[in-house]
Design a protein around this motif. Sequence first.
Motif, PDB file in Angstrom:
ATOM      1  N   GLN A 165       0.828  -1.209   0.000  1.00  0.00           N
ATOM      2  CA  GLN A 165       0.000   0.000   0.000  1.00  0.00           C
ATOM      3  C   GLN A 165       0.865   1.264   0.000  1.00  0.00           C
ATOM      4  N   GLN A 166       1.972   1.209   0.724  1.00  0.00           N
ATOM      5  CA  GLN A 166       2.855   2.371   0.796  1.00  0.00           C
ATOM      6  C   GLN A 166       3.478   2.665  -0.568  1.00  0.00           C
ATOM      7  N   ILE A 167       3.910   1.629  -1.267  1.00  0.00           N
ATOM      8  CA  ILE A 167       4.538   1.821  -2.578  1.00  0.00           C
ATOM      9  C   ILE A 167       3.517   2.349  -3.591  1.00  0.00           C
ATOM     10  N   ALA A 168       2.261   1.938  -3.468  1.00  0.00           N
ATOM     11  CA  ALA A 168       1.221   2.418  -4.394  1.00  0.00           C
ATOM     12  C   ALA A 168       1.016   3.920  -4.281  1.00  0.00           C
ATOM     13  N   LYS A 169       1.442   4.504  -3.169  1.00  0.00           N
ATOM     14  CA  LYS A 169       1.311   5.953  -2.989  1.00  0.00           C
ATOM     15  C   LYS A 169       2.442   6.742  -3.638  1.00  0.00           C
ATOM     16  N   LEU A 170       3.429   6.040  -4.209  1.00  0.00           N
ATOM     17  CA  LEU A 170       4.582   6.728  -4.794  1.00  0.00           C
ATOM     18  C   LEU A 170       4.257   7.413  -6.100  1.00  0.00           C
ATOM     19  N   SER A 171       3.235   6.952  -6.804  1.00  0.00           N
ATOM     20  CA  SER A 171       2.948   7.467  -8.148  1.00  0.00           C
ATOM     21  C   SER A 171       2.566   8.946  -8.098  1.00  0.00           C
ATOM     22  N   PRO A 172       3.312   9.809  -8.804  1.00  0.00           N
ATOM     23  CA  PRO A 172       2.945  11.230  -8.851  1.00  0.00           C
ATOM     24  C   PRO A 172       1.713  11.441  -9.727  1.00  0.00           C
ATOM     25  N   PRO A 173       0.975  12.524  -9.485  1.00  0.00           N
ATOM     26  CA  PRO A 173      -0.245  12.789 -10.271  1.00  0.00           C
ATOM     27  C   PRO A 173       0.029  12.927 -11.763  1.00  0.00           C
ATOM     28  N   SER A 174       1.278  13.299 -12.124  1.00  0.00           N
ATOM     29  CA  SER A 174       1.595  13.510 -13.538  1.00  0.00           C
ATOM     30  C   SER A 174       1.655  12.198 -14.319  1.00  0.00           C
ATOM     31  N   LEU A 175       1.759  11.064 -13.608  1.00  0.00           N
ATOM     32  CA  LEU A 175       1.827   9.777 -14.283  1.00  0.00           C
ATOM     33  C   LEU A 175       0.446   9.139 -14.311  1.00  0.00           C
ATOM     34  N   SER A 176       0.071   8.667 -15.492  1.00  0.00           N
ATOM     35  CA  SER A 176      -1.205   7.964 -15.610  1.00  0.00           C
ATOM     36  C   SER A 176      -1.073   6.509 -15.190  1.00  0.00           C
ATOM     37  N   THR A 177       0.190   6.038 -15.098  1.00  0.00           N
ATOM     38  CA  THR A 177       0.446   4.653 -14.686  1.00  0.00           C
ATOM     39  C   THR A 177       0.726   4.620 -13.189  1.00  0.00           C
ATOM     40  N   ILE A 178       0.003   3.805 -12.466  1.00  0.00           N
ATOM     41  CA  ILE A 178       0.216   3.668 -11.025  1.00  0.00           C
ATOM     42  C   ILE A 178       1.347   2.674 -10.777  1.00  0.00           C
ATOM     43  N   ILE A 179       2.246   3.026  -9.883  1.00  0.00           N
ATOM     44  CA  ILE A 179       3.355   2.144  -9.517  1.00  0.00           C
ATOM     45  C   ILE A 179       2.859   1.159  -8.467  1.00  0.00           C
ATOM     46  N   THR A 180       2.899  -0.105  -8.801  1.00  0.00           N
ATOM     47  CA  THR A 180       2.477  -1.138  -7.848  1.00  0.00           C
ATOM     48  C   THR A 180       3.515  -2.250  -7.822  1.00  0.00           C
ATOM     49  N   VAL A 181       3.423  -3.085  -6.804  1.00  0.00           N
ATOM     50  CA  VAL A 181       4.324  -4.230  -6.694  1.00  0.00           C
ATOM     51  C   VAL A 181       3.534  -5.482  -6.357  1.00  0.00           C
ATOM     52  N   SER A 182       4.092  -6.601  -6.764  1.00  0.00           N
ATOM     53  CA  SER A 182       3.571  -7.905  -6.363  1.00  0.00           C
ATOM     54  C   SER A 182       4.596  -8.521  -5.424  1.00  0.00           C
ATOM     55  N   ILE A 183       4.119  -9.120  -4.345  1.00  0.00           N
ATOM     56  CA  ILE A 183       5.007  -9.623  -3.297  1.00  0.00           C
ATOM     57  C   ILE A 183       4.699 -11.082  -3.005  1.00  0.00           C
ATOM     58  N   GLY A 184       5.754 -11.888  -2.973  1.00  0.00           N
ATOM     59  CA  GLY A 184       5.619 -13.281  -2.568  1.00  0.00           C
ATOM     60  C   GLY A 184       6.360 -13.505  -1.262  1.00  0.00           C
ATOM     61  N   ILE A 185       5.780 -14.312  -0.367  1.00  0.00           N
ATOM     62  CA  ILE A 185       6.372 -14.552   0.948  1.00  0.00           C
ATOM     63  C   ILE A 185       6.528 -16.049   1.176  1.00  0.00           C
ATOM     64  N   ALA A 186       7.663 -16.405   1.777  1.00  0.00           N
ATOM     65  CA  ALA A 186       7.866 -17.794   2.200  1.00  0.00           C
ATOM     66  C   ALA A 186       8.462 -17.782   3.602  1.00  0.00           C
ATOM     67  N   ASP A 187       7.973 -18.656   4.461  1.00  0.00           N
ATOM     68  CA  ASP A 187       8.582 -18.787   5.795  1.00  0.00           C
ATOM     69  C   ASP A 187       9.533 -19.981   5.781  1.00  0.00           C
ATOM     70  N   ARG A 188      10.613 -19.865   6.550  1.00  0.00           N
ATOM     71  CA  ARG A 188      11.636 -20.905   6.527  1.00  0.00           C
ATOM     72  C   ARG A 188      11.189 -22.153   7.261  1.00  0.00           C
ATOM     73  N   SER A 189      11.393 -23.245   6.592  1.00  0.00           N
ATOM     74  CA  SER A 189      11.208 -24.542   7.248  1.00  0.00           C
ATOM     75  C   SER A 189      12.589 -25.075   7.610  1.00  0.00           C
ATOM     76  N   GLU A 190      12.613 -26.170   8.314  1.00  0.00           N
ATOM     77  CA  GLU A 190      13.890 -26.686   8.816  1.00  0.00           C
ATOM     78  C   GLU A 190      14.853 -27.039   7.694  1.00  0.00           C
ATOM     79  N   ASN A 191      14.325 -27.424   6.540  1.00  0.00           N
ATOM     80  CA  ASN A 191      15.176 -27.887   5.440  1.00  0.00           C
ATOM     81  C   ASN A 191      15.499 -26.800   4.426  1.00  0.00           C
ATOM     82  N   ASP A 192      15.008 -25.587   4.648  1.00  0.00           N
ATOM     83  CA  ASP A 192      15.213 -24.500   3.676  1.00  0.00           C
ATOM     84  C   ASP A 192      16.589 -23.865   3.827  1.00  0.00           C
ATOM     85  N   ASP A 193      17.274 -23.680   2.705  1.00  0.00           N
ATOM     86  CA  ASP A 193      18.425 -22.797   2.661  1.00  0.00           C
ATOM     87  C   ASP A 193      18.001 -21.528   1.917  1.00  0.00           C
TER      88      ASP A 193
END
Length: 329
Positions: free
Chosen positions: A271-299
Amino acid sequence: MGIVNLDSLAYGIDTDFRRSLLQGIALFRGIDAESMNDLLPQCGRIDAKAGQVLLSPERENHCVYVVLSGRLTVHLGSLDAPKIADLGPGNCAGEMSLIEDKDPSAFVVASEDSHLMVISHTLLWRMVDRSHTFCKNLLVVLSERVRSDNEYIASSLGVLRQAERNAHTDALTGLGNRHWMRTMFEREVTRTLHANRSLCLMMIDVDSFKAFNDRYGHIAGDRVLVAVAETLREFLRPTDLVARFGGDEFAVLLPDLKLNQARQIAERLRQQIAKLSPPSLSTIITVSIGIADRSENDDVATLVQRADAAMYGAKEAGRNRVAVAPSNE
């Protein structure tokens, strides 16, 4: 390269003029010219051609060279190395190796045709015994040489540290780069594993970045990446590790956070990054985020792979959203 006596500095010229000549030489500054009348004629004088090597770590040195006219340069390591010092009229070279009774530590070369006074090893010590002022001047020369060497070392260390920073820092955003990420992320994953602490990893990708670049240009695209990086720095905790993974993708390691906490942070960050887009731009700056939590076998590689897959899942689901990787237990 012939050596002739320095009779002109001791005999045959006016005493005041002789004194003025000596005052221009660091080793003889403040010395009574008359006190050196029997020693000065024992000095030699040489004409060194431009490019002539006077001192080398590869051969013994038995003299101090005093520049009467011309210029010498000092080089460390090899003759092709950049000069670290210039020695003009009144300066000397070779005193360190005589005092230490070791081979020279650097190359000294005539950078132009030069006229030099030559003081032998034996004569140098006779002058030290003869005059306290000469001894003091020699100590001053040595002190200045050590100070100059220390400054060069400090400067070199500064260059090395900067090179090290550059090797670990992304030039555009100032975040850690992939090399830094590999080292720091692996260290933190190992720490949390041994401490049995939770840990999550976010992969963040700017949506439709190629289209944005094509429409607004690469300079505008770079500004977007810098703005996203600054938001990550400001929004995340000091203990979180942030790196530019490559292109328009960023990686964030979140120590000591459980998956639901990491998801809440990712949502607020989106939500914070979506607020970065200045009014002069017709394209909104957005991001997609993926999350993973570590399991015992993860490096680190496995965590990145899982979070990256979740991030692409968020894009396929419509972008500008957060997705969580399935458990790896």
